[in-house]
Design a protein around this motif. Structure first.
Motif, PDB file in Angstrom:
ATOM      1  N   GLU A  26      -3.979   6.628  -5.192  1.00 37.08           N
ATOM      2  CA  GLU A  26      -4.538   7.153  -3.936  1.00 37.08           C
ATOM      3  C   GLU A  26      -4.909   8.625  -4.109  1.00 37.08           C
ATOM      4  O   GLU A  26      -5.915   9.088  -3.565  1.00 37.08           O
ATOM      5  CB  GLU A  26      -3.521   7.041  -2.800  1.00 37.08           C
ATOM      6  N   ILE A  27      -4.078   9.352  -4.856  1.00 33.88           N
ATOM      7  CA  ILE A  27      -4.351  10.765  -5.115  1.00 33.88           C
ATOM      8  C   ILE A  27      -5.623  10.889  -5.937  1.00 33.88           C
ATOM      9  O   ILE A  27      -6.496  11.710  -5.651  1.00 33.88           O
ATOM     10  CB  ILE A  27      -3.158  11.417  -5.858  1.00 33.88           C
ATOM     11  N   LEU A  28      -5.746  10.021  -6.947  1.00 33.75           N
ATOM     12  CA  LEU A  28      -6.950  10.023  -7.787  1.00 33.75           C
ATOM     13  C   LEU A  28      -8.191   9.750  -6.942  1.00 33.75           C
ATOM     14  O   LEU A  28      -9.176  10.487  -7.008  1.00 33.75           O
ATOM     15  CB  LEU A  28      -6.817   8.979  -8.892  1.00 33.75           C
ATOM     16  N   ALA A  29      -8.125   8.720  -6.109  1.00 32.20           N
ATOM     17  CA  ALA A  29      -9.276   8.360  -5.269  1.00 32.20           C
ATOM     18  C   ALA A  29      -9.660   9.517  -4.344  1.00 32.20           C
ATOM     19  O   ALA A  29     -10.839   9.816  -4.167  1.00 32.20           O
ATOM     20  CB  ALA A  29      -8.954   7.107  -4.464  1.00 32.20           C
ATOM     21  N   GLY A  30      -8.660  10.194  -3.782  1.00 33.05           N
ATOM     22  CA  GLY A  30      -8.926  11.279  -2.850  1.00 33.05           C
ATOM     23  C   GLY A  30      -9.464  12.525  -3.527  1.00 33.05           C
ATOM     24  O   GLY A  30     -10.312  13.220  -2.973  1.00 33.05           O
ATOM     25  N   ALA A  31      -8.957  12.824  -4.727  1.00 39.36           N
ATOM     26  CA  ALA A  31      -9.315  14.082  -5.395  1.00 39.36           C
ATOM     27  C   ALA A  31     -10.580  13.968  -6.236  1.00 39.36           C
ATOM     28  O   ALA A  31     -11.202  14.980  -6.567  1.00 39.36           O
ATOM     29  CB  ALA A  31      -8.153  14.559  -6.261  1.00 39.36           C
ATOM     30  N   GLN A  32     -10.969  12.749  -6.570  1.00 41.06           N
ATOM     31  CA  GLN A  32     -12.157  12.568  -7.410  1.00 41.06           C
ATOM     32  C   GLN A  32     -13.443  13.042  -6.738  1.00 41.06           C
ATOM     33  O   GLN A  32     -14.388  13.423  -7.423  1.00 41.06           O
ATOM     34  CB  GLN A  32     -12.301  11.099  -7.825  1.00 41.06           C
ATOM     35  N   GLY A  33     -13.438  13.046  -5.418  1.00 38.15           N
ATOM     36  CA  GLY A  33     -14.593  13.539  -4.679  1.00 38.15           C
ATOM     37  C   GLY A  33     -14.835  15.025  -4.950  1.00 38.15           C
ATOM     38  O   GLY A  33     -15.978  15.487  -4.945  1.00 38.15           O
ATOM     39  N   ARG A  34     -13.768  15.770  -5.185  1.00 43.94           N
ATOM     40  CA  ARG A  34     -13.876  17.203  -5.454  1.00 43.94           C
ATOM     41  C   ARG A  34     -13.996  17.502  -6.941  1.00 43.94           C
ATOM     42  O   ARG A  34     -14.693  18.427  -7.345  1.00 43.94           O
ATOM     43  CB  ARG A  34     -12.626  17.920  -4.944  1.00 43.94           C
ATOM     44  N   VAL A  35     -13.243  16.749  -7.739  1.00 52.41           N
ATOM     45  CA  VAL A  35     -13.235  16.957  -9.187  1.00 52.41           C
ATOM     46  C   VAL A  35     -13.539  15.609  -9.862  1.00 52.41           C
ATOM     47  O   VAL A  35     -12.645  14.838 -10.174  1.00 52.41           O
ATOM     48  CB  VAL A  35     -11.865  17.495  -9.673  1.00 52.41           C
ATOM     49  N   PRO A  36     -14.832  15.315 -10.061  1.00 53.68           N
ATOM     50  CA  PRO A  36     -15.230  14.004 -10.584  1.00 53.68           C
ATOM     51  C   PRO A  36     -14.653  13.682 -11.968  1.00 53.68           C
ATOM     52  O   PRO A  36     -14.509  12.511 -12.309  1.00 53.68           O
ATOM     53  CB  PRO A  36     -16.758  14.091 -10.644  1.00 53.68           C
TER      54      PRO A  36
END
Ligand SMILES: [Zn+2]
Ligand SMILES: [Zn+2]
Length: 125
Positions: A26-36
């Motif tokens: 969930e953290i990956l999914a949420g943070a990938q928008g900022r840091v692809p």
């Protein structure tokens, strides 16, 4: 900003915005928008650092891999709800009075742990 700082800031923002315990995916999914460029290995590495710096703490529900929550939330006495359908975990406010009544004669309680299970409002609809 250094890449490592960027990743860390993105992950901390995801925690702050979620306001509930999060699993690494969930953290990956949420943070990938900022840091692809983020991947699961980086998330785990960053989580380790955030734990060492006492920014987050693990939340371990019985029989499940750890989720993580902000230290500020962890330091406040609270319990969790886990949705049977989407697997999300939510913080519950308050506690239950009178748990001591469940104890056998002569026993003394030092701590307790409560997890509620069911469907979150999105899944119930
Ligand atoms: Zn749900
Ligand atoms: Zn309690």
């Amino acid at each position: 900003m250094q890449r490592q700082t960027l990743q860390r800031t993105a992950i901390e923002t995801v925690f702050a915005e979620a306001g509930r315990p999060l699993a690494p995916r969930e953290i990956l999914a949420g943070a990938q928008g900022r840091v692809p460029s983020l991947n699961l290995a980086t998330v785990y590495r960053t989580l380790k650092r955030l734990i060492a710096d006492r920014k987050i703490a693990p939340v371990t529900l019985p029989g499940e891999t750890p989720r993580y929550e902000l230290r500020a939330a962890a330091d406040r006495h609270h319990h969790h709800f886990r949705c049977d359908r989407c697997d999300s975990v939510f913080d519950l406010e308050g506690c239950v009075e009178g748990l001591e009544r469940l104890l056998p004669e002569g026993f003394r309680m030092t701590d307790h742990d409560i997890v509620l299970y069911g469907f979150c409002s999105a899944c119930r609809a």
